[in-house]
Design an enzyme around this catalytic site. Structure first.
Site, PDB file in Angstrom:
ATOM      1  N   LYS A 161     -14.667  34.628  -8.583  1.00 26.26           N
ATOM      2  CA  LYS A 161     -14.855  33.417  -9.377  1.00 26.26           C
ATOM      3  C   LYS A 161     -14.103  32.268  -8.702  1.00 26.26           C
ATOM      4  CE  LYS A 161     -14.416  31.843 -14.220  1.00 26.26           C
ATOM      5  NZ  LYS A 161     -14.001  32.234 -15.596  1.00 26.26           N
ATOM      6  N   SER A 197     -14.754  34.887 -21.547  1.00 21.54           N
ATOM      7  CA  SER A 197     -15.490  34.525 -20.331  1.00 21.54           C
ATOM      8  C   SER A 197     -15.789  35.643 -19.339  1.00 21.54           C
ATOM      9  CB  SER A 197     -14.762  33.409 -19.592  1.00 21.54           C
ATOM     10  OG  SER A 197     -15.049  32.197 -20.218  1.00 21.54           O
ATOM     11  N   SER A 227     -17.533  31.683 -19.239  1.00 23.85           N
ATOM     12  CA  SER A 227     -17.550  30.808 -18.087  1.00 23.85           C
ATOM     13  C   SER A 227     -17.747  31.540 -16.754  1.00 23.85           C
ATOM     14  CB  SER A 227     -16.247  30.011 -18.031  1.00 23.85           C
ATOM     15  OG  SER A 227     -15.150  30.888 -17.810  1.00 23.85           O
TER      16      SER A 227
HETATM   17  N1  GLN Z   1     -16.178  30.062 -24.175  1.00 23.23           N
HETATM   18  C1  GLN Z   1     -14.781  29.885 -24.403  1.00 23.23           C
HETATM   19  C2  GLN Z   1     -14.419  28.464 -24.087  1.00 23.23           C
HETATM   20  O1  GLN Z   1     -15.268  27.702 -23.868  1.00 23.23           O
HETATM   21  C3  GLN Z   1     -14.003  30.848 -23.573  1.00 23.23           C
HETATM   22  C4  GLN Z   1     -13.918  30.457 -22.159  1.00 23.23           C
HETATM   23  C5  GLN Z   1     -13.117  31.393 -21.350  1.00 23.23           C
HETATM   24  O2  GLN Z   1     -12.881  32.541 -21.731  1.00 23.23           O
HETATM   25  N2  GLN Z   1     -12.662  30.908 -20.208  1.00 23.23           N
HETATM   26  O3  GLN Z   1     -13.296  28.105 -24.056  1.00 23.23           O
END
Ligand code: GLN
Length: 487
Positions: free
Chosen positions: A80, A179, A155
């Site tokens: 990532k 995410s 994400s």
């Molecule tokens: N979808 C969640 C957010 O927008 C979690 C994102 C994540 O785990 N980085 O913050």
């Protein structure tokens, strides 16, 4: 020359490399070919590090030939783009860091380098890991390999899509509120978010430091075990890293599940859950009964506060973490600033996208002197209550199961104008981060041709058990062996 097919696992590659069925250079070339062929359609990679990958593969082949290979030697992986990589751009999905080259590598990257794994490239992600669909990336949305009109989740959507489309053997992701697990669910792969403190956060660009954890995303639980083995462990450079022995995660995968107690929280099977997803999850649970598990209804009463609590705590922490991107030391700098204030304002105004700005504003507000008690302090108290719910549940059960996400992958653009409906994507995953617990998502069927994820939550440092429970289902089901038509 086809050494990899649509469901080649890291485990198979390990064996093939050890037996000399193929070389790492041959494998790496094949994955690079697939990336070249598929990435224009899927957009899973922001950067492809072809030359470096081939050089690493050559080194790996030499080591293997000398008998000096380790578990990850020669295995092609994708990371990532939130992990700093020495000399290679690390964008975090943002215009702010579009040209940023870190002067060092994250511990996770160093650990893979130390074992001479191959890095194919850096994967696309929501900007600063804020999002559930990969649509907030400055580098454009990622397409779900199962349906190119749909999001892959986020994400870590680039990593999920890259694994799903076999553009890499496995990948790394990070999970602050879901995410790793939500994109794993929406893209039909297996992902694990470890206990907070198990994997070093050093060199991982911070979003919400008390919630962020890195973990593996792969085709199977067994592959997640192999990757976690390489990633986990104490790091003195991360003050929240925990000093304890890392177990052999592969050693316990084959244990049978007789007597396993699985808890189903009522709150995870309530309103807002697509009934077809619920049905798929129920079928997976039925499988567990056949494997000897007993099922118990439980309650996590405070989980209804998880989403609002998270959006206070995470935004507060991000407003502080992202203050370092000021256009002075690194990151985007605006042209010809009039004065210092203009430099800050325009650099940040131009560098960050809309969702990141929304979070910085919300978090700054929650931390402001007049509102600190009403929001941040209250959020911390709720966080404690949410953790206590889990502690009570784990007195009665070994593992908690439920859906990973309330629905299957949605169309690109469907939720981008409605932040709250996007935030609800993580309704079942977020409480796990607030409590610091480990959680997994594994494939559990399909609805309208799109993958469904089963979430498994364990007690602190119970990754070995989670991996065992996931692996046993995978030995007795073939959802994780399906692959999308795009390939
Ligand atoms: N979808 C969640 C957010 O927008 C979690 C994102 C994540 O785990 N980085 O913050």
């Amino acid at each position: 020359m086809d050494r990899i097919d649509n469901h080649t696992t890291v485990k198979q590659l390990q064996l093939g490399l050890a037996q000399g069925d193929f070389s790492s250079v041959e494998l790496t070339r094949e994955y690079l070919d697939r990336i070249q062929q598929l990435n224009p359609r899927i957009n899973a990679f922001i950067t492809v590090t072809e030359d470096q990958a081939l050089a690493q593969a050559e080194d790996a082949d030499n080591l293997i030939a000398r008998g000096d290979g380790q578990a990850m030697t020669g295995i092609p992986l994708a990371h990532k783009d939130i992990f700093c990589t020495d000399g290679i751009t690390t964008t975090c999905g943002s215009h702010m860091l579009e040209n940023f080259q870190a002067p060092y590598s994250a511990t996770v990257i160093e650990k893979f380098n130390a074992q001479h794994a191959v890095m194919l490239g850096k994967t696309n992600m929501d900007e600063f890991a804020m999002g559930s669909s990969n649509e907030t990336s400055y580098f454009g949305p990622v397409k779900n390999p199962w349906n190119l009109e749909c999001v892959p989740g986020g994400s870590s959507g680039g990593s999920a899509a890259a694994v799903a489309a076999s553009m890499t053997a496995a990948a790394t992701g990070t999970d602050t509120g879901g995410s790793i697990r939500q994109p794993a669910a929406l893209s039909g792969i297996t992902g694990l978010k470890p206990t907070y403190g198990l994997v070093s956060r050093y060199g991982m660009i911070a979003f919400a430091s008390s919630l962020d954890q890195a973990g593996p995303m792969a085709r199977s639980a067994q592959d997640c075990a192999l990757l976690l083995q390489a990633m986990a462990g104490f790091d003195r450079r991360d003050s929240t890293s925990l000093q304890r022995d890392v177990p052999d995660y592969e050693a316990t995968l084959e244990q049978d599940l007789a007597g396993l107690r699985i808890g189903l929280p009522a709150e995870f099977f309530a309103e807002g859950l697509n009934p077809a997803v619920a049905k798929a999850v129920d079928e997976a649970i039925e499988q567990y009964k056949k494997l000897g598990a007993t099922i118990k209804d439980i309650s996590l009463p405070n989980s209804k506060f998880a989403v609002p609590t998270y959006y206070v705590v995470a935004t507060a922490e991000c407003s502080s973490n992202l203050s370092r991107f000021d256009g002075v030391r690194f990151g985007h700098r605006c042209d010809e600033p009039k004065d210092l204030e203009d430099l800050y304002k325009r650099s940040r105004g131009e560098g960050f996208g809309a969702e990141v700005k929304r979070r910085i504003l919300t978090g700054t507000y929650a931390l402001s002197a007049g509102y600190y008690d009403a929001f941040y302090l209250k959020g911390q108290k709720l966080r404690r209550l949410i953790s206590q719910d889990f502690a009570q549940a784990f007195e009665q059960v070994d593992v908690i199961a439920g859906p990973t996400a309330p629905d299957v992958a949605f169309k690109i653009g469907d939720k981008s104008d409605d932040p709250v409906s996007m935030y609800l994507q993580d309704i079942f995953t977020i409480s796990v981060n607030l409590a610091g617990l480990p959680g997994m998502s594994i494939p559990a069927g399909f609805v309208d041709g799109k993958p469904v994820g089963l979430q498994l939550i364990g007690n602190y440092f119970d990754e070995a058990r989670l991996l065992n429970v996931a692996h046993q289902l995978q030995l007795n089901s073939d959802w994780h062996l399906q692959s999308p038509e795009v390939i």
